[in-house]
Design a protein around this motif. Sequence first.
Motif, PDB file in Angstrom:
ATOM      1  N   SER A 219       0.838  -1.206   0.000  1.00 28.94           N
ATOM      2  CA  SER A 219       0.000   0.000   0.000  1.00 28.94           C
ATOM      3  C   SER A 219       0.872   1.255   0.000  1.00 28.94           C
ATOM      4  O   SER A 219       2.056   1.203   0.351  1.00 28.94           O
ATOM      5  CB  SER A 219      -0.913   0.026   1.232  1.00 28.94           C
ATOM      6  N   ILE A 220       0.269   2.361  -0.447  1.00 22.21           N
ATOM      7  CA  ILE A 220       0.943   3.666  -0.405  1.00 22.21           C
ATOM      8  C   ILE A 220      -0.051   4.656   0.199  1.00 22.21           C
ATOM      9  O   ILE A 220      -1.180   4.773  -0.295  1.00 22.21           O
ATOM     10  CB  ILE A 220       1.365   4.105  -1.820  1.00 22.21           C
ATOM     11  N   ASN A 248      -5.051  -1.252 -12.519  1.00 22.75           N
ATOM     12  CA  ASN A 248      -5.797  -2.008 -11.519  1.00 22.75           C
ATOM     13  C   ASN A 248      -5.050  -2.111 -10.205  1.00 22.75           C
ATOM     14  O   ASN A 248      -5.608  -1.912  -9.131  1.00 22.75           O
ATOM     15  CB  ASN A 248      -5.999  -3.432 -12.057  1.00 22.75           C
ATOM     16  N   LEU A 249      -3.773  -2.422 -10.328  1.00 23.81           N
ATOM     17  CA  LEU A 249      -2.942  -2.564  -9.139  1.00 23.81           C
ATOM     18  C   LEU A 249      -2.735  -1.211  -8.458  1.00 23.81           C
ATOM     19  O   LEU A 249      -2.740  -1.111  -7.227  1.00 23.81           O
ATOM     20  CB  LEU A 249      -1.602  -3.192  -9.522  1.00 23.81           C
ATOM     21  N   MET A 250      -2.580  -0.192  -9.283  1.00 21.68           N
ATOM     22  CA  MET A 250      -2.428   1.170  -8.736  1.00 21.68           C
ATOM     23  C   MET A 250      -3.646   1.491  -7.852  1.00 21.68           C
ATOM     24  O   MET A 250      -3.517   2.035  -6.758  1.00 21.68           O
ATOM     25  CB  MET A 250      -2.313   2.163  -9.902  1.00 21.68           C
ATOM     26  N   ALA A 251      -4.833   1.143  -8.348  1.00 19.79           N
ATOM     27  CA  ALA A 251      -6.064   1.421  -7.584  1.00 19.79           C
ATOM     28  C   ALA A 251      -6.061   0.659  -6.253  1.00 19.79           C
ATOM     29  O   ALA A 251      -6.492   1.178  -5.230  1.00 19.79           O
ATOM     30  CB  ALA A 251      -7.287   1.042  -8.417  1.00 19.79           C
ATOM     31  N   CYS A 254      -3.363   2.214  -3.751  1.00 18.78           N
ATOM     32  CA  CYS A 254      -3.663   3.569  -3.245  1.00 18.78           C
ATOM     33  C   CYS A 254      -5.165   3.796  -3.157  1.00 18.78           C
ATOM     34  O   CYS A 254      -5.728   4.612  -3.904  1.00 18.78           O
ATOM     35  CB  CYS A 254      -3.060   4.631  -4.169  1.00 18.78           C
ATOM     36  N   PRO A 255      -5.856   3.114  -2.246  1.00 21.12           N
ATOM     37  CA  PRO A 255      -7.317   3.263  -2.161  1.00 21.12           C
ATOM     38  C   PRO A 255      -7.752   4.665  -1.730  1.00 21.12           C
ATOM     39  O   PRO A 255      -8.919   5.019  -1.887  1.00 21.12           O
ATOM     40  CB  PRO A 255      -7.723   2.207  -1.119  1.00 21.12           C
ATOM     41  N   ASP A 256      -6.797   5.480  -1.225  1.00 19.69           N
ATOM     42  CA  ASP A 256      -7.170   6.839  -0.801  1.00 19.69           C
ATOM     43  C   ASP A 256      -7.272   7.817  -1.972  1.00 19.69           C
ATOM     44  O   ASP A 256      -7.594   8.996  -1.769  1.00 19.69           O
ATOM     45  CB  ASP A 256      -6.130   7.402   0.183  1.00 19.69           C
ATOM     46  N   LEU A 257      -6.975   7.361  -3.175  1.00 21.42           N
ATOM     47  CA  LEU A 257      -7.114   8.250  -4.341  1.00 21.42           C
ATOM     48  C   LEU A 257      -8.573   8.696  -4.459  1.00 21.42           C
ATOM     49  O   LEU A 257      -9.483   7.906  -4.154  1.00 21.42           O
ATOM     50  CB  LEU A 257      -6.715   7.508  -5.622  1.00 21.42           C
ATOM     51  N   PRO A 258      -8.821   9.945  -4.879  1.00 22.37           N
ATOM     52  CA  PRO A 258     -10.216  10.387  -5.007  1.00 22.37           C
ATOM     53  C   PRO A 258     -11.002   9.484  -5.954  1.00 22.37           C
ATOM     54  O   PRO A 258     -10.429   8.902  -6.883  1.00 22.37           O
ATOM     55  CB  PRO A 258     -10.080  11.795  -5.592  1.00 22.37           C
ATOM     56  N   GLU A 259     -12.284   9.412  -5.715  1.00 20.65           N
ATOM     57  CA  GLU A 259     -13.151   8.470  -6.423  1.00 20.65           C
ATOM     58  C   GLU A 259     -13.055   8.596  -7.953  1.00 20.65           C
ATOM     59  O   GLU A 259     -13.008   7.602  -8.663  1.00 20.65           O
ATOM     60  CB  GLU A 259     -14.581   8.708  -5.967  1.00 20.65           C
ATOM     61  N   ASN A 260     -12.988   9.844  -8.422  1.00 18.82           N
ATOM     62  CA  ASN A 260     -12.937  10.067  -9.864  1.00 18.82           C
ATOM     63  C   ASN A 260     -11.723   9.439 -10.510  1.00 18.82           C
ATOM     64  O   ASN A 260     -11.801   8.820 -11.567  1.00 18.82           O
ATOM     65  CB  ASN A 260     -12.851  11.585 -10.126  1.00 18.82           C
ATOM     66  N   LYS A 263     -11.962   5.648 -10.343  1.00 17.44           N
ATOM     67  CA  LYS A 263     -12.932   5.160 -11.329  1.00 17.44           C
ATOM     68  C   LYS A 263     -12.268   5.141 -12.711  1.00 17.44           C
ATOM     69  O   LYS A 263     -12.394   4.192 -13.469  1.00 17.44           O
ATOM     70  CB  LYS A 263     -14.144   6.110 -11.313  1.00 17.44           C
ATOM     71  N   GLY A 264     -11.519   6.221 -13.002  1.00 18.56           N
ATOM     72  CA  GLY A 264     -10.805   6.304 -14.282  1.00 18.56           C
ATOM     73  C   GLY A 264      -9.836   5.143 -14.454  1.00 18.56           C
ATOM     74  O   GLY A 264      -9.740   4.537 -15.522  1.00 18.56           O
ATOM     75  N   LEU A 265      -9.125   4.805 -13.372  1.00 22.00           N
ATOM     76  CA  LEU A 265      -8.165   3.690 -13.447  1.00 22.00           C
ATOM     77  C   LEU A 265      -8.894   2.380 -13.720  1.00 22.00           C
ATOM     78  O   LEU A 265      -8.475   1.579 -14.557  1.00 22.00           O
ATOM     79  CB  LEU A 265      -7.409   3.541 -12.119  1.00 22.00           C
ATOM     80  N   LEU A 266      -9.994   2.188 -12.989  1.00 21.27           N
ATOM     81  CA  LEU A 266     -10.676   0.892 -13.062  1.00 21.27           C
ATOM     82  C   LEU A 266     -11.479   0.716 -14.347  1.00 21.27           C
ATOM     83  O   LEU A 266     -11.766  -0.403 -14.757  1.00 21.27           O
ATOM     84  CB  LEU A 266     -11.575   0.701 -11.835  1.00 21.27           C
ATOM     85  N   GLU A 267     -11.786   1.847 -15.000  1.00 21.24           N
ATOM     86  CA  GLU A 267     -12.565   1.734 -16.244  1.00 21.24           C
ATOM     87  C   GLU A 267     -11.684   1.455 -17.467  1.00 21.24           C
ATOM     88  O   GLU A 267     -12.194   1.146 -18.541  1.00 21.24           O
ATOM     89  CB  GLU A 267     -13.375   3.005 -16.464  1.00 21.24           C
TER      90      GLU A 267
END
Length: 430
Positions: A219-220, A248-251, A254-260, A263-267
Amino acid sequence: MKIAIIGAGFGGMAAAYDLRQAGHEVTIYESAGYVGGLASGFKEPHWDWSVEKFYHHWFQSDKYMLGLIRELGWEKMVLFPRPLTVMYHNGKFYPFDSILKAILFPGLGFGLDKIRFGFVGLFLRLTNNWKALEKVTADSWMMKWAGKNVYEKMWKPLLVGKFGPFYRDVNMAWMWARIKARTTRLGTFEGGFQNFASLFGEKLRGMGVKIRLGAIVESIKREQDQLWVRSDGTSEAFDKVLVTTSPNLMAKLCPDLPENYLKGLLELKSMGAVVMVLSLRNQLSKEGYYWFNLPKEEGYPFLALVEHTNFVSKDHFGGDHIVYAGDYLEMGHEYFSMSDEQLLERFLPALKKFNPEFSRDWVKKVWVFKTNYAQPVPLVNHSKNIPSIETPIESLYFASMSQVYPWDRGTNFAVEIGRRAARLMLGEKK
Ligand SMILES: Cc1cc2nc3c(=O)[nH]c(=O)nc-3n(C[C@H](O)[C@H](O)[C@H](O)COP(=O)(O)OP(=O)(O)OC[C@H]3O[C@@H](n4cnc5c(N)ncnc54)[C@H](O)[C@@H]3O)c2cc1C
């Protein structure tokens, strides 16, 4: 500054090189026991060179990669042979890697279709306006301008092979970038890509970069004005962090990244790859062909057959002939859960199509490599969906294959984005 880089692939190492040269303290965390990432290789005891796990070569237009090698003073170790690429037509293979060979290729006849194929190719080579091309799918653009016949014979198999169920959704800028950036001569490094990666790793260590192999980052987090990288149960604080893993792994890291941003990473869509490497007693392609483009509808169980030792000499591998059989597949495809033996049973019968004399006892050894992140899928208007290298978390940066668009992924662009990220981290604009 104290900087952490997650990943010792070509991108992470290129960034480390620039950041260390600028005088910063750099630590690379790498989960594998070696450097090189997706471009890494392996070696049998009787081989002098390594073999890439996933087939790899450079183009003469790979200016970022070749530029870095020149800076390192290793340009004499780069080789650019001219191996033969072939296309399938009616049960036979035809060389297809120059304008003359394209003119002679019988698959399009010798009339209007060939002229349309030529004009479309020329237009794509000359134009730089990829922004207009990303607004439409390759499927619709090619149908309109190259025509049904040319599209279905030449371009559709490529799209289907690379993108499977998403082939109709890929934008035309991807096709443009592929045609724009390719050359007939293909390059490699003396000793294989792994030799380059290992030498580069040693060079970085010599400069004072710490490379922690086998260090899985969990985690970061940003706390107390610093970024905390957690690995192996302990956390260390850094001023800046660059992540070079999949989106995907980045998401996940770093779960503290803002939702937007999350979402961009996961899409972002991407394809995985399954590649079998075989060492054979005999040469498979008697004609000495290197790269076979295969149409899936002809029943081949893989997209590409690549005889590596028709590119570099078998003498580097103790006389073994090295062949790859590979495919790009969506996650969940049965190949990801099949055992190596099951895959071999699926793939072996097809090898007779390349040489009727092939028999099972030619096979000396088999390796299978799988990755779930092999090829980003760029959809229409993709440029609007690229995550920024500077993330919304202060001092946290992200550079991956999914962000080199409009270019297609490759070590050349991993070096480019790694160095671009380093410039941003140093506060230089671009
Ligand atoms: C089938 C296939 C064929 C290809 N063919 C070519 C080709 O012919 N020519 C070419 O130039 N390129 C080719 N490429 C693309 C090329 O390999 C990539 O573009 C390039 O290697 C990407 O480099 P990178 O540094 O961005 O990422 P990667 O190489 O993926 O590096 C990321 C690193 O992060 C590490 N990591 C992941 N998670 C963690 C964690 N939690 N903690 C610590 N470390 C972690 C990984 O182990 C990896 O080493 C091919 C790729 C594939 C899959």
